[in-house]
Motif scaffolding. Structure first.
Motif, PDB file in Angstrom:
ATOM      1  N   GLU A   1       0.826  -1.199   0.000  1.00  0.00           N
ATOM      2  CA  GLU A   1       0.000   0.000   0.000  1.00  0.00           C
ATOM      3  C   GLU A   1       0.867   1.260   0.000  1.00  0.00           C
ATOM      4  OE1 GLU A   1      -3.202   0.558  -0.295  1.00  0.00           O
ATOM      5  OE2 GLU A   1      -3.734  -1.565  -0.429  1.00  0.00           O
ATOM      6  N   LYS A   2       1.950   1.218   0.733  1.00  0.00           N
ATOM      7  CA  LYS A   2       2.838   2.384   0.756  1.00  0.00           C
ATOM      8  C   LYS A   2       3.453   2.624  -0.618  1.00  0.00           C
ATOM      9  CE  LYS A   2       4.096   2.215   5.651  1.00  0.00           C
ATOM     10  NZ  LYS A   2       5.188   1.998   6.643  1.00  0.00           N
ATOM     11  N   LYS A   3       3.824   1.551  -1.267  1.00  0.00           N
ATOM     12  CA  LYS A   3       4.397   1.703  -2.617  1.00  0.00           C
ATOM     13  C   LYS A   3       3.354   2.249  -3.589  1.00  0.00           C
ATOM     14  CE  LYS A   3       7.991  -1.817  -2.269  1.00  0.00           C
ATOM     15  NZ  LYS A   3       8.508  -3.097  -2.809  1.00  0.00           N
ATOM     16  N   GLU A   4       2.111   1.724  -3.488  1.00  0.00           N
ATOM     17  CA  GLU A   4       1.056   2.224  -4.359  1.00  0.00           C
ATOM     18  C   GLU A   4       0.731   3.677  -4.035  1.00  0.00           C
ATOM     19  OE1 GLU A   4      -2.285  -0.337  -4.066  1.00  0.00           O
ATOM     20  OE2 GLU A   4      -1.341  -1.998  -5.150  1.00  0.00           O
ATOM     21  N   PHE A   5       0.754   4.022  -2.763  1.00  0.00           N
ATOM     22  CA  PHE A   5       0.509   5.409  -2.366  1.00  0.00           C
ATOM     23  C   PHE A   5       1.561   6.335  -2.973  1.00  0.00           C
ATOM     24  CE2 PHE A   5       1.611   8.861   0.568  1.00  0.00           C
ATOM     25  CZ  PHE A   5       0.420   9.574   0.571  1.00  0.00           C
ATOM     26  N   GLU A   6       2.800   5.928  -2.884  1.00  0.00           N
ATOM     27  CA  GLU A   6       3.863   6.753  -3.452  1.00  0.00           C
ATOM     28  C   GLU A   6       3.720   6.864  -4.974  1.00  0.00           C
ATOM     29  OE1 GLU A   6       7.402   4.900  -2.170  1.00  0.00           O
ATOM     30  OE2 GLU A   6       7.243   5.586  -0.078  1.00  0.00           O
ATOM     31  N   SER A   7       3.352   5.761  -5.617  1.00  0.00           N
ATOM     32  CA  SER A   7       3.189   5.781  -7.066  1.00  0.00           C
ATOM     33  C   SER A   7       2.021   6.680  -7.477  1.00  0.00           C
ATOM     34  CB  SER A   7       2.969   4.366  -7.588  1.00  0.00           C
ATOM     35  OG  SER A   7       2.719   4.379  -8.979  1.00  0.00           O
ATOM     36  N   ASN A   8       0.876   6.533  -6.813  1.00  0.00           N
ATOM     37  CA  ASN A   8      -0.294   7.359  -7.148  1.00  0.00           C
ATOM     38  C   ASN A   8      -0.037   8.833  -6.854  1.00  0.00           C
ATOM     39  OD1 ASN A   8      -1.873   5.189  -8.037  1.00  0.00           O
ATOM     40  ND2 ASN A   8      -2.555   4.731  -5.941  1.00  0.00           N
ATOM     41  N   SER A   9       0.650   9.111  -5.759  1.00  0.00           N
ATOM     42  CA  SER A   9       0.971  10.505  -5.439  1.00  0.00           C
ATOM     43  C   SER A   9       1.907  11.092  -6.497  1.00  0.00           C
ATOM     44  CB  SER A   9       1.620  10.581  -4.054  1.00  0.00           C
ATOM     45  OG  SER A   9       0.725  10.138  -3.065  1.00  0.00           O
ATOM     46  N   ARG A  10       2.858  10.267  -6.911  1.00  0.00           N
ATOM     47  CA  ARG A  10       3.795  10.755  -7.937  1.00  0.00           C
ATOM     48  C   ARG A  10       3.082  10.987  -9.266  1.00  0.00           C
ATOM     49  NH1 ARG A  10       7.002   7.132  -7.190  1.00  0.00           N
ATOM     50  NH2 ARG A  10       6.339   5.646  -8.798  1.00  0.00           N
ATOM     51  N   ASN A  11       2.173  10.094  -9.655  1.00  0.00           N
ATOM     52  CA  ASN A  11       1.425  10.261 -10.893  1.00  0.00           C
ATOM     53  C   ASN A  11       0.508  11.473 -10.830  1.00  0.00           C
ATOM     54  OD1 ASN A  11       2.577   8.000 -12.110  1.00  0.00           O
ATOM     55  ND2 ASN A  11       0.980   6.607 -11.296  1.00  0.00           N
ATOM     56  N   ALA A  12      -0.071  11.725  -9.666  1.00  0.00           N
ATOM     57  CA  ALA A  12      -0.939  12.908  -9.527  1.00  0.00           C
ATOM     58  C   ALA A  12      -0.127  14.184  -9.700  1.00  0.00           C
ATOM     59  CB  ALA A  12      -1.611  12.889  -8.164  1.00  0.00           C
TER      60      ALA A  12
ATOM     61  N   GLU B   1      -0.514  16.918 -12.801  1.00  0.00           N
ATOM     62  CA  GLU B   1      -0.692  18.340 -12.494  1.00  0.00           C
ATOM     63  C   GLU B   1       0.366  19.178 -13.217  1.00  0.00           C
ATOM     64  OE1 GLU B   1      -1.093  21.316  -8.605  1.00  0.00           O
ATOM     65  OE2 GLU B   1      -0.432  19.233  -8.352  1.00  0.00           O
ATOM     66  N   SER B   2       1.595  18.673 -13.220  1.00  0.00           N
ATOM     67  CA  SER B   2       2.665  19.383 -13.925  1.00  0.00           C
ATOM     68  C   SER B   2       2.380  19.448 -15.429  1.00  0.00           C
ATOM     69  CB  SER B   2       4.003  18.684 -13.668  1.00  0.00           C
ATOM     70  OG  SER B   2       4.311  18.686 -12.294  1.00  0.00           O
TER      71      SER B   2
ATOM     72  N   ARG C   1      -7.100  13.055 -14.548  1.00  0.00           N
ATOM     73  CA  ARG C   1      -6.195  11.943 -14.183  1.00  0.00           C
ATOM     74  C   ARG C   1      -5.525  12.221 -12.847  1.00  0.00           C
ATOM     75  NH1 ARG C   1      -4.698   8.460 -18.183  1.00  0.00           N
ATOM     76  NH2 ARG C   1      -3.881   7.288 -16.396  1.00  0.00           N
ATOM     77  N   LYS C   2      -5.169  13.477 -12.603  1.00  0.00           N
ATOM     78  CA  LYS C   2      -4.566  13.848 -11.322  1.00  0.00           C
ATOM     79  C   LYS C   2      -5.514  13.507 -10.179  1.00  0.00           C
ATOM     80  CE  LYS C   2      -3.530  17.821  -8.456  1.00  0.00           C
ATOM     81  NZ  LYS C   2      -3.699  19.276  -8.306  1.00  0.00           N
ATOM     82  N   GLN C   3      -6.806  13.900 -10.363  1.00  0.00           N
ATOM     83  CA  GLN C   3      -7.773  13.616  -9.304  1.00  0.00           C
ATOM     84  C   GLN C   3      -7.921  12.101  -9.061  1.00  0.00           C
ATOM     85  OE1 GLN C   3     -11.384  15.608 -10.480  1.00  0.00           O
ATOM     86  NE2 GLN C   3     -10.609  17.670  -9.971  1.00  0.00           N
ATOM     87  N   GLN C   4      -7.926  11.339 -10.163  1.00  0.00           N
ATOM     88  CA  GLN C   4      -8.020   9.882 -10.014  1.00  0.00           C
ATOM     89  C   GLN C   4      -6.857   9.329  -9.192  1.00  0.00           C
ATOM     90  OE1 GLN C   4      -8.259   8.347 -14.000  1.00  0.00           O
ATOM     91  NE2 GLN C   4     -10.339   9.147 -14.339  1.00  0.00           N
TER      92      GLN C   4
END
Length: 274
Positions: free
Chosen positions: A58-69, A73-74, A103-106
């Motif tokens: 979950e931590k890895k997925e959290f980091e991945s989703n946060s990075r993609n968001a 945004e960028s 996509r950022k919101q997702q």
């Protein structure tokens, strides 16, 4: 999860009633309880490892989703900047920027779900680690208790054997054995005394038999007879007559008639002296 607590209470209860119920063995109960605790510990460790694996994922997925968001945004910002500089059509830039923001919101929503799962896993891990430590502590305590029970069992078995041996000793039996031994000793002493009397009888002389017939002991007969001069002369006369009789009769002078004549002579001499 907490089934081991029930087993612990069961072990304690069985130990408390083991004195009254001989069918229960506290040592075996404790050993079984320890085996159950170790089994629970193994399952808890396995569950703890699985929950930790989920938390890590979950931590890895959290980091991945946060990075993609952040990346989308960028990208939306970059599209708008290029539209302002005229590099991209403004309407096209707005459309693409809007899709990038969606996509950022997702990804942000996914990251939020990941964060909730991470928080839940963190609480579960804390409880499971506490249970694991408690199980380890309980196992250590019960293993020490098992050592104590085994030592007590060894001492109680030795005491029971000793008390059993002492209780089997019958004082009346011991006294009877002593009396029997005493009787045998007395019998042996009586037998030894009888052999001594037989030996005395075999060793008796004619003189001692005469003294015994007259009721005189060895020393007393000599003293009493020695005080009578008349008796001394009688003995000397008798000895002289016996010597003369032995000299004159060389064949069978010791026949019954000869003995009777000597006796008559002795009686005649005694009458004359009176």
């Amino acid at each position: 999860m907490f089934g081991w607590l029930k087993r612990l209470f069961g072990i304690a209860e069985s130990e408390a009633h083991s004195v009254l119920d001989k069918l229960e063995n506290p040592i075996k109960q404790t050993e079984q309880g320890i085996r159950d605790l170790k089994s629970d510990l193994s399952k808890s460790m396995q569950g703890l490892a699985e929950v930790k694996a989920l938390s890590i994922r979950e931590k890895k997925e959290f980091e991945s989703n946060s990075r993609n968001a952040r990346e989308f945004e960028s990208k939306a910002v970059l599209l708008l900047q290029r539209a302002q500089s005229g590099q991209i059509n403004a309407d096209e830039a707005d459309r693409l920027a809007s899709q990038a923001l969606e996509r950022k919101q997702q990804y942000e929503q996914r990251a939020g779900a990941n964060q909730k799962n991470i928080d839940n896993y963190s609480g579960m891990l804390s409880k499971m680690e506490s249970n694991v430590q408690s199980l380890k502590s309980q196992i250590s305590n019960w293993e020490n208790e098992l050592k104590t029970l085994r030592a007590r069992a060894t001492v109680s078995d030795a005491s029971a054997k000793l008390n059993k041996q002492l209780s089997s000793v019958d004082s009346s039996t011991t006294i009877a054995r002593l009396e029997k031994m005493k009787q045998k000793v007395e019998e042996k002493e009586a037998l030894a005394e009888s052999y001594g009397e037989i030996a005395d009888i075999q060793n008796k002389s004619v003189d001692s038999e005469i003294d015994q017939a007259l009721g005189l002991s060895g020393g007393a007969s000599t003293a009493s007879l020695g005080t009578s001069d008349e008796l001394k002369r009688l003995k000397a006369s008798l000895n002289q007559n016996t010597d003369n009789s032995s000299t004159n009769d060389t064949s069978s002078s010791s026949s019954a008639s000869g003995d009777t004549s000597e006796l008559d002579k002795l009686k005649e001499q005694l009458k004359n002296k009176q």
